[in-house]
Design a protein around this motif. Sequence first.
Motif, mmCIF file in Angstrom:
data_model
loop_
_atom_site.group_PDB
_atom_site.id
_atom_site.type_symbol
_atom_site.label_atom_id
_atom_site.label_comp_id
_atom_site.label_asym_id
_atom_site.label_seq_id
_atom_site.Cartn_x
_atom_site.Cartn_y
_atom_site.Cartn_z
ATOM 1 N N ASP B 14 0.862 -1.188 0.000
ATOM 2 C CA ASP B 14 0.000 0.000 0.000
ATOM 3 C C ASP B 14 0.894 1.233 0.000
ATOM 4 O O ASP B 14 1.468 1.605 1.023
ATOM 5 N N MET B 15 1.043 1.826 -1.163
ATOM 6 C CA MET B 15 1.986 2.937 -1.326
ATOM 7 C C MET B 15 1.717 4.087 -0.354
ATOM 8 O O MET B 15 2.640 4.625 0.254
ATOM 9 N N GLU B 16 0.459 4.476 -0.212
ATOM 10 C CA GLU B 16 0.145 5.625 0.656
ATOM 11 C C GLU B 16 0.454 5.315 2.123
ATOM 12 O O GLU B 16 0.979 6.148 2.856
ATOM 13 N N ARG B 17 0.135 4.100 2.520
ATOM 14 C CA ARG B 17 0.411 3.691 3.906
ATOM 15 C C ARG B 17 1.919 3.710 4.179
ATOM 16 O O ARG B 17 2.375 4.204 5.213
ATOM 17 N N SER B 18 2.684 3.198 3.226
ATOM 18 C CA SER B 18 4.137 3.161 3.404
ATOM 19 C C SER B 18 4.741 4.562 3.369
ATOM 20 O O SER B 18 5.667 4.862 4.125
ATOM 21 N N LYS B 19 4.203 5.419 2.504
ATOM 22 C CA LYS B 19 4.696 6.799 2.460
ATOM 23 C C LYS B 19 4.448 7.494 3.797
ATOM 24 O O LYS B 19 5.320 8.193 4.314
ATOM 25 N N ARG B 20 3.252 7.290 4.348
ATOM 26 C CA ARG B 20 2.950 7.907 5.655
ATOM 27 C C ARG B 20 3.910 7.401 6.727
ATOM 28 O O ARG B 20 4.391 8.174 7.548
ATOM 29 N N TYR B 22 7.004 6.306 6.454
ATOM 30 C CA TYR B 22 8.372 6.826 6.334
ATOM 31 C C TYR B 22 8.436 8.358 6.418
ATOM 32 O O TYR B 22 9.438 8.896 6.884
ATOM 33 N N THR B 23 7.383 9.047 5.988
ATOM 34 C CA THR B 23 7.442 10.520 6.049
ATOM 35 C C THR B 23 6.909 11.033 7.389
ATOM 36 O O THR B 23 7.652 11.615 8.175
ATOM 37 N N GLU B 24 5.640 10.783 7.678
ATOM 38 C CA GLU B 24 5.067 11.297 8.932
ATOM 39 C C GLU B 24 5.662 10.571 10.130
ATOM 40 O O GLU B 24 5.899 11.164 11.184
ATOM 41 N N GLY B 25 5.890 9.261 9.974
ATOM 42 C CA GLY B 25 6.377 8.478 11.106
ATOM 43 C C GLY B 25 7.865 8.668 11.380
ATOM 44 O O GLY B 25 8.269 8.888 12.515
ATOM 45 N N LEU B 26 8.676 8.564 10.323
ATOM 46 C CA LEU B 26 10.128 8.609 10.532
ATOM 47 C C LEU B 26 10.765 9.932 10.093
ATOM 48 O O LEU B 26 11.955 10.133 10.295
ATOM 49 N N GLY B 27 9.977 10.794 9.473
ATOM 50 C CA GLY B 27 10.512 12.105 9.114
ATOM 51 C C GLY B 27 11.280 12.174 7.803
ATOM 52 O O GLY B 27 11.981 13.144 7.539
ATOM 53 N N TRP B 28 11.161 11.150 6.959
ATOM 54 C CA TRP B 28 11.849 11.190 5.666
ATOM 55 C C TRP B 28 11.130 12.165 4.725
ATOM 56 O O TRP B 28 9.958 12.477 4.908
ATOM 57 N N LYS B 29 11.848 12.629 3.721
ATOM 58 C CA LYS B 29 11.259 13.556 2.755
ATOM 59 C C LYS B 29 11.234 12.941 1.362
ATOM 60 O O LYS B 29 12.229 12.367 0.920
ATOM 61 N N VAL B 30 10.101 13.083 0.701
ATOM 62 C CA VAL B 30 9.972 12.540 -0.653
ATOM 63 C C VAL B 30 10.757 13.420 -1.615
ATOM 64 O O VAL B 30 10.652 14.648 -1.574
ATOM 65 N N GLU B 31 11.545 12.786 -2.468
ATOM 66 C CA GLU B 31 12.303 13.541 -3.460
ATOM 67 C C GLU B 31 11.564 13.542 -4.791
ATOM 68 O O GLU B 31 11.415 14.564 -5.433
ATOM 69 N N ARG B 32 11.113 12.349 -5.200
ATOM 70 C CA ARG B 32 10.383 12.219 -6.463
ATOM 71 C C ARG B 32 9.217 11.262 -6.253
ATOM 72 O O ARG B 32 9.416 10.162 -5.745
ATOM 73 N N ASP B 33 8.050 11.701 -6.632
ATOM 74 C CA ASP B 33 6.864 10.857 -6.500
ATOM 75 C C ASP B 33 6.270 10.679 -7.896
ATOM 76 O O ASP B 33 5.675 11.588 -8.444
ATOM 77 N N TYR B 34 6.497 9.481 -8.462
ATOM 78 C CA TYR B 34 6.002 9.178 -9.809
ATOM 79 C C TYR B 34 4.669 8.429 -9.751
ATOM 80 O O TYR B 34 4.238 7.876 -10.753
ATOM 81 N N ARG B 35 4.058 8.371 -8.572
ATOM 82 C CA ARG B 35 2.814 7.634 -8.325
ATOM 83 C C ARG B 35 3.030 6.110 -8.359
ATOM 84 O O ARG B 35 2.644 5.442 -7.428
#
Lengths: 137, 137
Positions: B14-20, B22-35
């Motif tokens: 689940d891409m959205e779940r995993s993004k949340r 790593y970003t909201e949970g661990l503080g990582w920043k997305v560099e490129r989001d190609y969907r």
Amino acid sequence: MKAHVSSILLGVEDMERSKRFYTEGLGWKVERDYRISVFFKSDGGSLVGFYGRDGLAADVGTSPEGSGFTGMVLTHVVRSEARVDEVLAEAEKAGATILKPAATQPWGGYGGSFADLDGYIWNIGYSPRGKNQPYAE
Amino acid sequence: MKAHVSSILLGVEDMERSKRFYTEGLGWKVERDYRISVFFKSDGGSLVGFYGRDGLAADVGTSPEGSGFTGMVLTHVVRSEARVDEVLAEAEKAGATILKPAATQPWGGYGGSFADLDGYIWNIGYSPRGKNQPYAE
């Protein structure tokens, strides 16, 4: 937590066999050999290290049982289509299984993939669009 | 082939779940989001990217079927025991499963491990002996 992978640890069935594949087959150089683990000199990016598969599983607190697709792929981005072909040929000669022969991709890149002796998958690719990171070679 | 991992691709359910995570949970920043794929800004080491699990398997020419231990572990080496504890607490709060609580290791280091939402394993560690590479943080 920073977005930083210090090293990628691969659990292998036969340490000597895997060392031969990566050193004699692919030309990697061992940096540290602790017998229960081996780390390679990195040419950029995260370090790569081997552990025995069972020991690695125990070390992180999980069962060593597992099969099929790991869900993880290591990529290696090179500067030309010709170099993709060369790396795949080198890997096959060293005993790797070619999973996908090199071909032009729908998005315009060129690449192919192989599985190493334990089934770990490498995707070797070239992108004409340029990357935000240096080429591996 | 050079010993260089350009990026580590993780197939996620689940891409959205995993993004949340790593970003909201661990503080990582997305560099490129190609969907169909997402790459994070790297703080050193290899890039990390997500693909849908089935798509990633197809892309490298293998079946998506697989279960259990992947055989691969990502490590994150930090500069103190306290930082190990903090990273593990942050990951647990974000929804990760602690596989091995932080403890002193037989060889003198200190560390613990967690599995992310798809089961990918991170080992968070500190070594008093110094490393040949920079600390992740």
